[in-house]
Design a protein around this motif. Structure first.
Motif, PDB file in Angstrom:
ATOM      1  N   THR A 162     -20.583   9.063 -27.761  1.00 53.49           N
ATOM      2  CA  THR A 162     -19.490   9.941 -27.416  1.00 53.49           C
ATOM      3  C   THR A 162     -20.431  11.344 -26.861  1.00 53.49           C
ATOM      4  N   ASP A 163     -20.496  11.747 -25.511  1.00 52.10           N
ATOM      5  CA  ASP A 163     -21.294  12.971 -25.230  1.00 52.10           C
ATOM      6  C   ASP A 163     -20.709  13.609 -23.884  1.00 52.10           C
ATOM      7  N   THR A 164     -20.483  14.933 -23.697  1.00 52.61           N
ATOM      8  CA  THR A 164     -20.017  15.688 -22.820  1.00 52.61           C
ATOM      9  C   THR A 164     -21.512  16.250 -22.295  1.00 52.61           C
ATOM     10  N   LEU A 165     -22.112  16.344 -20.982  1.00 55.16           N
ATOM     11  CA  LEU A 165     -23.184  16.797 -20.810  1.00 55.16           C
ATOM     12  C   LEU A 165     -23.051  17.943 -19.726  1.00 55.16           C
ATOM     13  N   ARG A 198     -30.017  11.759 -25.150  1.00 59.04           N
ATOM     14  CA  ARG A 198     -28.824  11.271 -25.935  1.00 59.04           C
ATOM     15  C   ARG A 198     -29.038   9.741 -26.007  1.00 59.04           C
ATOM     16  N   GLY A 199     -29.230   9.158 -24.973  1.00 63.08           N
ATOM     17  CA  GLY A 199     -29.208   7.618 -25.194  1.00 63.08           C
ATOM     18  C   GLY A 199     -30.351   7.178 -25.940  1.00 63.08           C
ATOM     19  N   VAL A 200     -31.516   7.543 -25.762  1.00 64.12           N
ATOM     20  CA  VAL A 200     -32.771   7.046 -26.682  1.00 64.12           C
ATOM     21  C   VAL A 200     -32.309   7.657 -28.053  1.00 64.12           C
ATOM     22  N   VAL A 218     -20.657   6.655 -18.015  1.00 59.68           N
ATOM     23  CA  VAL A 218     -20.249   7.419 -18.764  1.00 59.68           C
ATOM     24  C   VAL A 218     -18.812   7.315 -19.113  1.00 59.68           C
ATOM     25  N   LEU A 219     -17.885   6.918 -17.871  1.00 61.13           N
ATOM     26  CA  LEU A 219     -16.521   6.609 -18.161  1.00 61.13           C
ATOM     27  C   LEU A 219     -16.497   5.261 -18.891  1.00 61.13           C
ATOM     28  N   ILE A 220     -17.166   4.437 -18.612  1.00 58.02           N
ATOM     29  CA  ILE A 220     -16.927   3.226 -19.527  1.00 58.02           C
ATOM     30  C   ILE A 220     -17.438   3.519 -20.937  1.00 58.02           C
ATOM     31  N   ALA A 221     -18.572   4.253 -21.200  1.00 65.02           N
ATOM     32  CA  ALA A 221     -18.810   4.576 -22.548  1.00 65.02           C
ATOM     33  C   ALA A 221     -17.539   5.347 -23.421  1.00 65.02           C
ATOM     34  N   PHE A 235     -25.761   5.642 -21.545  1.00 64.19           N
ATOM     35  CA  PHE A 235     -26.092   6.904 -21.484  1.00 64.19           C
ATOM     36  C   PHE A 235     -27.472   6.809 -20.580  1.00 64.19           C
ATOM     37  N   ILE A 236     -28.482   5.844 -21.044  1.00 64.32           N
ATOM     38  CA  ILE A 236     -29.648   5.819 -20.330  1.00 64.32           C
ATOM     39  C   ILE A 236     -29.500   5.134 -18.894  1.00 64.32           C
ATOM     40  N   VAL A 237     -28.605   4.093 -18.817  1.00 67.29           N
ATOM     41  CA  VAL A 237     -28.319   3.723 -17.545  1.00 67.29           C
ATOM     42  C   VAL A 237     -27.752   4.803 -16.591  1.00 67.29           C
ATOM     43  N   GLN A 238     -26.948   5.666 -17.223  1.00 68.72           N
ATOM     44  CA  GLN A 238     -26.569   6.863 -16.298  1.00 68.72           C
ATOM     45  C   GLN A 238     -27.634   7.789 -15.978  1.00 68.72           C
ATOM     46  N   ALA A 239     -28.642   8.070 -16.925  1.00 76.34           N
ATOM     47  CA  ALA A 239     -29.840   8.879 -16.537  1.00 76.34           C
ATOM     48  C   ALA A 239     -30.470   8.148 -15.290  1.00 76.34           C
TER      49      ALA A 239
END
Length: 196
Positions: A2-5, A26-28, A137-140, A176-180
């Motif tokens: 869970t994160d809002t960036l 955040r993902g790492v 991010v939506l899936i997470a 999060f890594i995928v989104q990055a």
């Protein structure tokens, strides 16, 4: 998970750059945390409780960084809310750690539900062309919401286990890594537009 960036800055390039770094870090951190926690929670000792406190604090710090980068508005308020919520969750799991695995799972699950919902809202607001579709991010966020409910239910059962938290953190970290990565591709295509 869970994160809002960040979003809403005047420069789309600046937004992407900030988001990319925050999502990647955040993902790492989530994946590393999961690996460490997987080998450290056999007994709910001081090390395990410290790790449990650290995880929501990572989210709180991410929200703080995001909050400073956002202009005034509803998205900034949601990010501030998530930061406060994650800080309270860190305190909550620390206290719950003294009461046993069921209490920890209940607090963690409640946090996952609320912060997952907040993440969904922010992800939906960031689905513009410059920041991509935000589907990881939506899936997470959606998984965090659903899984959090499951954790709360599991906490009331006969055999609550913290094993699931490493899976939770790994899944969130990977998304999060995928989104990055998607933001990096978007930035690259913007710098080198395809010409016909």
């Amino acid at each position: 998970m869970t994160d809002t960036l960040t979003s809403g800055a005047p420069s789309a390039t600046g937004e992407r750059s900030t988001l990319l770094k925050l999502y990647l870090i955040r993902g790492v951190l989530a994946v590393v945390w999961a690996a460490v926690f997987a080998g450290a929670h056999d007994s709910l000792d001081a090390v395990a409780i410290t790790l449990l406190v650290v995880y929501p604090l990572i989210d709180a710090v991410s929200s703080l960084v995001d909050h400073h980068a956002l202009p005034a508005g509803s998205e900034r308020r949601i990010t501030a809310f998530n930061g406060v919520l994650s800080t309270l969750a860190a305190i909550g799991v620390g206290v719950a750690g003294t009461a046993g695995e069921a209490a920890v799972l209940a607090v963690f699950g409640a946090w996952a539900v609320i912060s997952g919902a907040a993440q969904l809202v922010v992800g939906l607001r960031r689905r513009g062309p410059e920041l991509g579709k935000q589907w990881p991010v939506l899936i997470a966020g959606g998984l965090s919401f659903v899984v959090g409910i499951f954790y709360v239910i599991q906490a009331t059962g006969n055999d609550p286990s913290l094993d699931v938290l490493s899976v939770y953190a790994t899944g969130g970290g990977v998304f999060f890594i995928v989104q990055a990565g998607l933001l990096a591709l978007k930035a690259r295509s913007s710098r080198h537009p395809t010409t016909g």
